[in-house]
Design an enzyme around this catalytic site. Structure first.
Site, PDB file in Angstrom:
ATOM      1  N   TYR A 139       0.859  -1.182   0.000  1.00 56.15           N
ATOM      2  CA  TYR A 139       0.000   0.000   0.000  1.00 56.15           C
ATOM      3  C   TYR A 139       0.898   1.237   0.000  1.00 56.15           C
ATOM      4  O   TYR A 139       1.524   1.560   1.012  1.00 56.15           O
ATOM      5  CB  TYR A 139      -0.906  -0.046   1.230  1.00 56.15           C
ATOM      6  N   LYS A 169      -1.263  -1.116  -4.222  1.00 55.40           N
ATOM      7  CA  LYS A 169      -2.357  -0.150  -4.125  1.00 55.40           C
ATOM      8  C   LYS A 169      -1.694   1.224  -4.125  1.00 55.40           C
ATOM      9  O   LYS A 169      -1.025   1.600  -3.160  1.00 55.40           O
ATOM     10  CB  LYS A 169      -3.170  -0.366  -2.852  1.00 55.40           C
TER      11      LYS A 169
END
Length: 311
Positions: A139, A169
């Site tokens: 992330y 992400k």
């Protein structure tokens, strides 16, 4: 690794009036997302206040999402295992696997930050190895964790080393880096876009999947945007992106991330307040917010509430 497509929501964690996690709302939340064509949920992330939840609370949220989505292979649930305490991250990764979630995610430690891409890759390797059967996503959100390494460099560092590293992400604005990641190893890794206000730009360079907080309450807007783009109607797509931007500007006007729960409340799902140190709007501010939202024409593109179930 599978490349995910469509909208993946970053759900808010429901809280009761006393500020305790309220997992009883999660089945209704799941139905809301399904009703509006959302393909998955990225739980306990920034929007989900993962950094403000205890380990036990994150397990409870994980179990609740796992229970209500069991058997729905078309709906992918991924858990942000955290970032600061690697032991907790490993424990949560194992728990996510035991509960049957689709994937786990991890963000860089943000107090003792990794001093190099190699150190960040070491952290990823430790957490990913705790659940080697599951896709692992990094992330990337430097605006919050303060770790600004190019993701292209991270992919080079983990490639061939972490078998279950699925992708990133990507919640940042570096389109040069994002495109380079998409093209790395002929598109080997799944790059999920994480800036709702820049979705059109990401679509233009090939993004197929996105994770966002505003998909919780305005999924139809983004479905229309994607459809307009796919049909080559760039003028319409740009108009829809501007609607998204106007909606997101109200987040800043009314104090930031907690404003998202106010949007969700307007479509009929009251998830309570954010925990400190995040501030919540007052009742007076909420009425002003309601008027501003109406002026946006929110009713024309808001998510539809799920049908109530009766027991």
């Amino acid at each position: 690794m599978k490349h995910l497509q469509g909208l993946i929501a970053a759900p808010f964690t429901p809280m009761d009036r006393l500020g305790a996690v309220n997992t009883t709302l999660i089945p209704e939340y799941y139905r809301l997302l399904k009703t509006n064509g959302v393909k998955g949920a990225f739980i306990c992330g920034s929007t989900g206040e993962g950094v403000s939840l205890t380990l036990a609370e994150k397990k409870a949220v994980t179990a609740a999402w796992a229970a209500c989505t069991k058997g729905d292979d078309d709906f992918k649930v991924m858990l942000l295992a955290g970032g600061t305490c690697l032991a907790d991250c490993r424990e949560l990764a194992k728990y996510a696997y035991e509960e049957g979630l689709y994937a786990i995610s991890f963000t860089a430690p943000f107090y003792f930050k990794p001093a190099s891409v190699a150190a960040l890759a070491d952290c990823c390797a430790e957490v990913a190895a705790a659940a080697p059967q599951m896709p692992f996503y990094y992330y990337h959100i430097p605006v919050l964790n303060g770790v600004h390494f190019p993701m292209y460099d991270l992919l080079k560092a983990v490639d061939g080393r972490i078998p279950n590293f699925a992708g990133v992400k990507y919640t940042h604005e570096d389109f040069m880096d994002f495109l380079s990641c998409m093209n790395f190893r002929e598109g080997r890794y799944d790059m999920l876009w994480g800036r709702d206000e820049n979705m059109l730009s990401a679509l233009a360079i090939g993004a197929k999947g996105a994770v966002g907080s505003t998909f919780n309450y305005a999924a139809p807007l983004y479905h229309r945007l994607i459809e307009a783009f796919n049909n080559g109607d760039l003028e319409r797509a740009a108009q829809l992106q501007q609607q998204s931007i106007d909606m997101i500007r109200l987040l800043g006007k009314y104090g930031g991330i907690a404003t998202g729960k106010a949007y969700l409340k307007l479509i009929g799902l009251d998830c309570g307040a954010f925990r400190l140190p995040v501030s919540n709007m007052t009742n007076v501010q909420f009425e002003s917010f309601r008027a501003d939202v109406a002026a946006l024409g929110f009713d024309q593109f808001k998510s539809r509430p799920a049908a109530r179930t009766h027991t």
